[in-house]
Design an enzyme around this catalytic site. Structure first.
Site, PDB file in Angstrom:
ATOM      1  N   SER A 143       0.852  -1.194   0.000  1.00 34.33           N
ATOM      2  CA  SER A 143       0.000   0.000   0.000  1.00 34.33           C
ATOM      3  C   SER A 143       0.882   1.236   0.000  1.00 34.33           C
ATOM      4  O   SER A 143       1.992   1.219   0.551  1.00 34.33           O
ATOM      5  CB  SER A 143      -0.877   0.018   1.259  1.00 34.33           C
ATOM      6  OG  SER A 143      -1.542   1.258   1.383  1.00 34.33           O
ATOM      7  N   TYR A 157      -1.595  -0.427  10.297  1.00 32.70           N
ATOM      8  CA  TYR A 157      -1.742  -0.982   8.945  1.00 32.70           C
ATOM      9  C   TYR A 157      -0.582  -0.526   8.062  1.00 32.70           C
ATOM     10  O   TYR A 157       0.007  -1.325   7.322  1.00 32.70           O
ATOM     11  CB  TYR A 157      -3.092  -0.519   8.391  1.00 32.70           C
ATOM     12  CG  TYR A 157      -3.324  -0.737   6.923  1.00 32.70           C
ATOM     13  CD1 TYR A 157      -3.747  -1.982   6.434  1.00 32.70           C
ATOM     14  CD2 TYR A 157      -3.156   0.305   6.011  1.00 32.70           C
ATOM     15  CE1 TYR A 157      -3.985  -2.166   5.078  1.00 32.70           C
ATOM     16  CE2 TYR A 157      -3.395   0.128   4.655  1.00 32.70           C
ATOM     17  CZ  TYR A 157      -3.807  -1.118   4.195  1.00 32.70           C
ATOM     18  OH  TYR A 157      -4.043  -1.303   2.855  1.00 32.70           O
TER      19      TYR A 157
HETATM   20  P1  NAP Z   1     -11.627  -5.412   0.668  1.00 30.36           P
HETATM   21  O1  NAP Z   1     -12.518  -4.863  -0.383  1.00 30.36           O
HETATM   22  O2  NAP Z   1     -11.869  -5.044   2.099  1.00 30.36           O
HETATM   23  O3  NAP Z   1     -11.606  -7.026   0.514  1.00 30.36           O
HETATM   24  C1  NAP Z   1     -10.843  -7.758   1.411  1.00 30.36           C
HETATM   25  C2  NAP Z   1     -10.750  -9.191   0.923  1.00 30.36           C
HETATM   26  O4  NAP Z   1      -9.850  -9.900   1.797  1.00 30.36           O
HETATM   27  C3  NAP Z   1     -12.072  -9.937   0.999  1.00 30.36           C
HETATM   28  O5  NAP Z   1     -12.091 -10.893  -0.052  1.00 30.36           O
HETATM   29  C4  NAP Z   1     -11.991 -10.640   2.355  1.00 30.36           C
HETATM   30  O6  NAP Z   1     -12.786 -11.816   2.428  1.00 30.36           O
HETATM   31  C5  NAP Z   1     -10.535 -11.018   2.380  1.00 30.36           C
HETATM   32  N1  NAP Z   1      -9.985 -11.230   3.711  1.00 30.36           N
HETATM   33  C6  NAP Z   1     -10.023 -10.407   4.792  1.00 30.36           C
HETATM   34  N2  NAP Z   1      -9.397 -10.980   5.837  1.00 30.36           N
HETATM   35  C7  NAP Z   1      -8.957 -12.180   5.406  1.00 30.36           C
HETATM   36  C8  NAP Z   1      -8.242 -13.242   6.013  1.00 30.36           C
HETATM   37  N3  NAP Z   1      -7.859 -13.175   7.308  1.00 30.36           N
HETATM   38  N4  NAP Z   1      -7.961 -14.337   5.286  1.00 30.36           N
HETATM   39  C9  NAP Z   1      -8.354 -14.430   3.984  1.00 30.36           C
HETATM   40  N5  NAP Z   1      -9.025 -13.449   3.349  1.00 30.36           N
HETATM   41  C10 NAP Z   1      -9.327 -12.346   4.061  1.00 30.36           C
HETATM   42  O7  NAP Z   1     -10.102  -5.037   0.396  1.00 30.36           O
HETATM   43  P2  NAP Z   1      -9.373  -4.331  -0.851  1.00 30.36           P
HETATM   44  O8  NAP Z   1      -9.521  -2.860  -0.693  1.00 30.36           O
HETATM   45  O9  NAP Z   1      -9.735  -4.995  -2.122  1.00 30.36           O
HETATM   46  O10 NAP Z   1      -7.862  -4.646  -0.450  1.00 30.36           O
HETATM   47  C11 NAP Z   1      -7.132  -5.711  -1.022  1.00 30.36           C
HETATM   48  C12 NAP Z   1      -5.674  -5.486  -0.694  1.00 30.36           C
HETATM   49  O11 NAP Z   1      -5.267  -4.224  -1.211  1.00 30.36           O
HETATM   50  C13 NAP Z   1      -5.379  -5.441   0.810  1.00 30.36           C
HETATM   51  O12 NAP Z   1      -4.128  -6.056   1.062  1.00 30.36           O
HETATM   52  C14 NAP Z   1      -5.289  -3.946   1.097  1.00 30.36           C
HETATM   53  O13 NAP Z   1      -4.495  -3.685   2.206  1.00 30.36           O
HETATM   54  C15 NAP Z   1      -4.667  -3.462  -0.197  1.00 30.36           C
HETATM   55  N6  NAP Z   1      -4.864  -2.040  -0.459  1.00 30.36           N
HETATM   56  C16 NAP Z   1      -6.118  -1.534  -0.654  1.00 30.36           C
HETATM   57  C17 NAP Z   1      -6.253  -0.168  -0.898  1.00 30.36           C
HETATM   58  C18 NAP Z   1      -7.597   0.475  -1.140  1.00 30.36           C
HETATM   59  O14 NAP Z   1      -7.677   1.712  -1.137  1.00 30.36           O
HETATM   60  N7  NAP Z   1      -8.663  -0.296  -1.336  1.00 30.36           N
HETATM   61  C19 NAP Z   1      -5.120   0.654  -0.930  1.00 30.36           C
HETATM   62  C20 NAP Z   1      -3.883   0.093  -0.720  1.00 30.36           C
HETATM   63  C21 NAP Z   1      -3.756  -1.258  -0.488  1.00 30.36           C
HETATM   64  P3  NAP Z   1     -14.179 -11.802   3.283  1.00 30.36           P
HETATM   65  O15 NAP Z   1     -15.099 -10.866   2.559  1.00 30.36           O
HETATM   66  O16 NAP Z   1     -14.658 -13.200   3.260  1.00 30.36           O
HETATM   67  O17 NAP Z   1     -13.814 -11.302   4.650  1.00 30.36           O
END
Ligand code: NAP
Length: 248
Positions: A143, A157
């Site tokens: 991130s 985080y």
């Molecule tokens: P999201 O929409 O909140 O989705 C999270 C996903 O991770 C869901 O499929 C969830 O499954 C799964 N998950 C959560 N805890 C888990 C665990 N303990 N074991 C296995 N699966 C788990 O997240 P996102 O925004 O797409 O983020 C994806 C990645 O990108 C993350 O690493 C996040 O830190 C990174 N990121 C995101 C952003 C942003 O702005 N969105 C920015 C920088 C980095 P369930 O629904 O079943 O819980």
């Protein structure tokens, strides 16, 4: 060789976009999720109805037995794993460091850091040419928070993602001679549910003017970079990062 991907947290957001794009490029995809099976099943159904190959496996990446079950199941049903996307990640409600307790820190570090290490371990045990594997590629989802620190929101985080950056550099060097490339993406503010998890569903609207491109990103924009890093087009890239943050 058939391309087989495990994507952790592949049921929503960046992970779901990556799963769909990977399948459209010929990967058989194992969609991991933790609790929301309906969302995971929907991704799998989309892929299968478009003619692709996909399956969903529940499991918490911070739990060693779950990770081993995930890899064993995926390999048994889809064949040797050639790609891992360490995407599962969590953040908790926005707050200051002085309010964080040990349970919160254990959860945040457990999923974001320990989970990525455990999945990488299972991948390298299967991919390494030193262990009879055929090599492969891994992308860690870090991130921009690792660079910016996320003050007053979630420094825990950000610190976990800083650990992922160091992990990417060191692990890439460790396995570079074993046919495995390890890279990372650093997304900025991407339009997914994660901001609601932090207690601010409207976070992108609040912050978008601080982004040089004046907008949040879409999950598909991150997915394209992940797929490039996994592809042979990135054959001489390892231990490197792509920032996908609109210039932030
Ligand atoms: P999201 O929409 O909140 O989705 C999270 C996903 O991770 C869901 O499929 C969830 O499954 C799964 N998950 C959560 N805890 C888990 C665990 N303990 N074991 C296995 N699966 C788990 O997240 P996102 O925004 O797409 O983020 C994806 C990645 O990108 C993350 O690493 C996040 O830190 C990174 N990121 C995101 C952003 C942003 O702005 N969105 C920015 C920088 C980095 P369930 O629904 O079943 O819980």
């Amino acid at each position: 060789m058939n391309q087989v991907m495990i994507i952790t947290g592949g049921s929503r957001g960046i992970g779901a976009a990556t799963a769909r794009l990977a399948a459209s490029r010929g990967y058989a995809v194992c969609v991991n999720y933790r609790v929301h099976s309906r969302a995971a099943d929907a991704v799998v159904e989309d892929i299968v109805s478009a003619g692709g190959i996909a399956m969903a496996v529940a499991g918490d990446v911070s739990v060693e037995a779950d990770v081993m079950h995930l890899f064993d199941t995926a390999e048994r049903q889809l064949g040797p794993i050639t790609a891992l996307v360490n995407n599962a990640g969590i953040l908790e409600r926005q707050g200051r460091v002085e309010s964080f307790d040990a349970e919160r820190l254990a959860r945040v570090l457990g999923v974001n850091v320990t989970g990525s290490f455990l999945c990488a371990r299972e991948a390298v045990r299967r991919m390494s040419t030193q262990r009879g594997g055929a090599g492969g590629a891994i992308v860690n989802v870090s991130s921009m928070a690792a660079r910016l620190g996320a003050p007053n929101e979630y420094v825990d985080y950000a610190a976990a993602k800083g650990a992922i950056d160091a992990f990417t550099v060191g692990f890439a060097k460790e396995v570079a001679g074993e046919g495995i490339r390890v890279n990372a993406v650093r997304p900025g503010i991407i339009d997914t549910d994660i901001h609601a998890s932090g207690g601010e569903p409207g976070r992108i609207e609040r912050l978008k003017d601080s982004v040089p491109m004046k907008r949040g990103g879409q999950p598909e924009e991150v997915a394209k970079a992940i797929l490039w890093l996994l592809s042979d087009d990135a054959s001489y890239s390892t231990g490197t990062f792509i920032d996908i943050s609109g210039g932030r």
